[in-house]
Design a protein around this motif. Sequence first.
Motif, mmCIF file in Angstrom:
data_model
loop_
_atom_site.group_PDB
_atom_site.id
_atom_site.type_symbol
_atom_site.label_atom_id
_atom_site.label_comp_id
_atom_site.label_asym_id
_atom_site.label_seq_id
_atom_site.Cartn_x
_atom_site.Cartn_y
_atom_site.Cartn_z
ATOM 1 N N LYS A 4 0.823 -1.204 0.000
ATOM 2 C CA LYS A 4 0.000 0.000 0.000
ATOM 3 C C LYS A 4 0.861 1.261 0.000
ATOM 4 C CE LYS A 4 -4.017 2.082 2.259
ATOM 5 N NZ LYS A 4 -3.469 3.466 2.280
ATOM 6 N N LEU A 5 2.005 1.226 0.646
ATOM 7 C CA LEU A 5 2.897 2.387 0.653
ATOM 8 C C LEU A 5 3.386 2.711 -0.756
ATOM 9 C CD1 LEU A 5 5.088 1.760 3.846
ATOM 10 C CD2 LEU A 5 3.181 3.362 3.571
ATOM 11 N N ILE A 6 3.651 1.666 -1.518
ATOM 12 C CA ILE A 6 4.088 1.860 -2.909
ATOM 13 C C ILE A 6 2.961 2.497 -3.724
ATOM 14 C CG2 ILE A 6 4.977 0.719 -4.972
ATOM 15 C CD1 ILE A 6 6.846 0.519 -2.527
ATOM 16 N N ALA A 7 1.788 1.921 -3.629
ATOM 17 C CA ALA A 7 0.644 2.433 -4.392
ATOM 18 C C ALA A 7 0.298 3.866 -3.995
ATOM 19 C CB ALA A 7 -0.564 1.522 -4.190
ATOM 20 N N ASP A 8 0.336 4.165 -2.703
ATOM 21 C CA ASP A 8 -0.007 5.509 -2.239
ATOM 22 C C ASP A 8 0.991 6.546 -2.761
ATOM 23 O OD1 ASP A 8 -2.190 4.535 -0.898
ATOM 24 O OD2 ASP A 8 -1.259 4.596 1.092
ATOM 25 N N PHE A 9 2.269 6.180 -2.794
ATOM 26 C CA PHE A 9 3.276 7.116 -3.310
ATOM 27 C C PHE A 9 3.017 7.429 -4.775
ATOM 28 C CE2 PHE A 9 7.201 7.959 -5.607
ATOM 29 C CZ PHE A 9 7.710 9.032 -4.896
ATOM 30 N N VAL A 10 2.737 6.400 -5.569
ATOM 31 C CA VAL A 10 2.506 6.614 -7.000
ATOM 32 C C VAL A 10 1.238 7.438 -7.219
ATOM 33 C CG1 VAL A 10 2.077 5.476 -9.214
ATOM 34 C CG2 VAL A 10 3.722 4.496 -7.602
ATOM 35 N N LEU A 77 11.873 7.662 -3.484
ATOM 36 C CA LEU A 77 11.542 6.248 -3.645
ATOM 37 C C LEU A 77 12.357 5.382 -2.701
ATOM 38 C CD1 LEU A 77 11.187 5.822 -7.519
ATOM 39 C CD2 LEU A 77 9.407 5.478 -5.809
ATOM 40 N N ARG A 78 13.630 5.719 -2.518
ATOM 41 C CA ARG A 78 14.471 4.951 -1.601
ATOM 42 C C ARG A 78 13.860 4.946 -0.197
ATOM 43 N NH1 ARG A 78 18.660 1.440 -2.530
ATOM 44 N NH2 ARG A 78 19.706 2.893 -3.941
ATOM 45 N N GLU A 79 13.347 6.081 0.228
ATOM 46 C CA GLU A 79 12.709 6.172 1.545
ATOM 47 C C GLU A 79 11.441 5.330 1.602
ATOM 48 O OE1 GLU A 79 12.001 10.269 2.330
ATOM 49 O OE2 GLU A 79 14.110 10.850 2.258
ATOM 50 N N VAL A 80 10.645 5.411 0.565
ATOM 51 C CA VAL A 80 9.393 4.653 0.521
ATOM 52 C C VAL A 80 9.672 3.152 0.509
ATOM 53 C CG1 VAL A 80 7.331 4.143 -0.847
ATOM 54 C CG2 VAL A 80 8.123 6.508 -0.605
ATOM 55 N N PHE A 81 10.632 2.730 -0.298
ATOM 56 C CA PHE A 81 10.972 1.306 -0.379
ATOM 57 C C PHE A 81 11.454 0.774 0.970
ATOM 58 C CE2 PHE A 81 12.182 1.638 -5.172
ATOM 59 C CZ PHE A 81 10.846 1.748 -5.497
ATOM 60 N N THR A 82 12.259 1.550 1.652
ATOM 61 C CA THR A 82 12.766 1.129 2.952
ATOM 62 C C THR A 82 11.620 0.997 3.954
ATOM 63 O OG1 THR A 82 14.909 2.194 2.558
ATOM 64 C CG2 THR A 82 14.334 1.705 4.843
ATOM 65 N N ALA A 83 10.733 1.986 3.950
ATOM 66 C CA ALA A 83 9.583 1.940 4.852
ATOM 67 C C ALA A 83 8.664 0.763 4.529
ATOM 68 C CB ALA A 83 8.801 3.251 4.776
ATOM 69 N N ALA A 88 17.834 -3.582 0.634
ATOM 70 C CA ALA A 88 18.691 -2.722 -0.181
ATOM 71 C C ALA A 88 18.996 -3.358 -1.534
ATOM 72 C CB ALA A 88 19.988 -2.418 0.567
ATOM 73 N N SER A 89 19.285 -4.650 -1.551
ATOM 74 C CA SER A 89 19.597 -5.314 -2.825
ATOM 75 C C SER A 89 18.375 -5.377 -3.734
ATOM 76 C CB SER A 89 20.135 -6.723 -2.566
ATOM 77 O OG SER A 89 19.168 -7.525 -1.913
ATOM 78 N N ASP A 90 17.210 -5.592 -3.154
ATOM 79 C CA ASP A 90 15.984 -5.616 -3.951
ATOM 80 C C ASP A 90 15.651 -4.221 -4.476
ATOM 81 O OD1 ASP A 90 15.821 -8.303 -3.449
ATOM 82 O OD2 ASP A 90 14.235 -8.144 -1.945
ATOM 83 N N GLN A 91 15.935 -3.204 -3.670
ATOM 84 C CA GLN A 91 15.751 -1.836 -4.151
ATOM 85 C C GLN A 91 16.651 -1.554 -5.348
ATOM 86 O OE1 GLN A 91 15.846 1.280 -1.129
ATOM 87 N NE2 GLN A 91 15.167 -0.171 0.432
#
Length: 216
Positions: A4-10, A77-83, A88-91
């Motif tokens: 949901k964090l990914i979708a909300d950011f986009v 995006l780096r912040e969102v992905f971490t949250a 890190a490798s998947d990012q």
Amino acid sequence: MERKLIADFVKENLAEERTGHDYYHGKRVAVLAERMLLADHPEAGQKSRDIAYTAGFVHDTIDEKVCPNPSEVLAKLREVFTAAGLSASDQDNVFFAIEHMSFSKNIDRHYRLSLEGEYVQDADRLESLGAMGIARAFVYSGKHDDKIYDPEIPPMELVSHDQYRNHEETTINHFYEKLFKLEGMMNSRAAQKEARRRTEYMRDFVREFRHEWDLD
């Protein structure tokens, strides 16, 4: 991973997007990439699925066509992905895919993507085909004041990123210059099958358009 964090950011980042590269396009690419990955690789684990889904959803948030400051968005995006719980490798996998998957980036060279990146690239290219591709081609051209068609402007053979971005274009020429070529550029079995179906639909549309245009 918290999707949901990914979708909300986009949704927030592309709220004003009007050229066919909006939140719903990202969502379709995310879902289609994950679905095709599982169709061809039913053994794919949750990590692989999350990478495909994430890259598919966010890929246009840094696209030069719609993003004036990609480096700023990449940092966010780096912040969102971490949250969201992405390692890190998947990012890094996601970032490489979204920075190297576009058609324009691969005109004069070919970038080798990860397995997940290939499915995201395929899903994004499928979105340029079929009924959805037709609709998106015309809305993009309209937003950029391109002509629908002009028989005095022939299609070009694209050989570089700069030429692709700067040449005189019409919507119908775009089918010949790019869209009809995508079927032969798919990476995966699942995408190849769907691309054939969507491309034939699109060819029928262009044939009908040319028939209706040529009334002399």
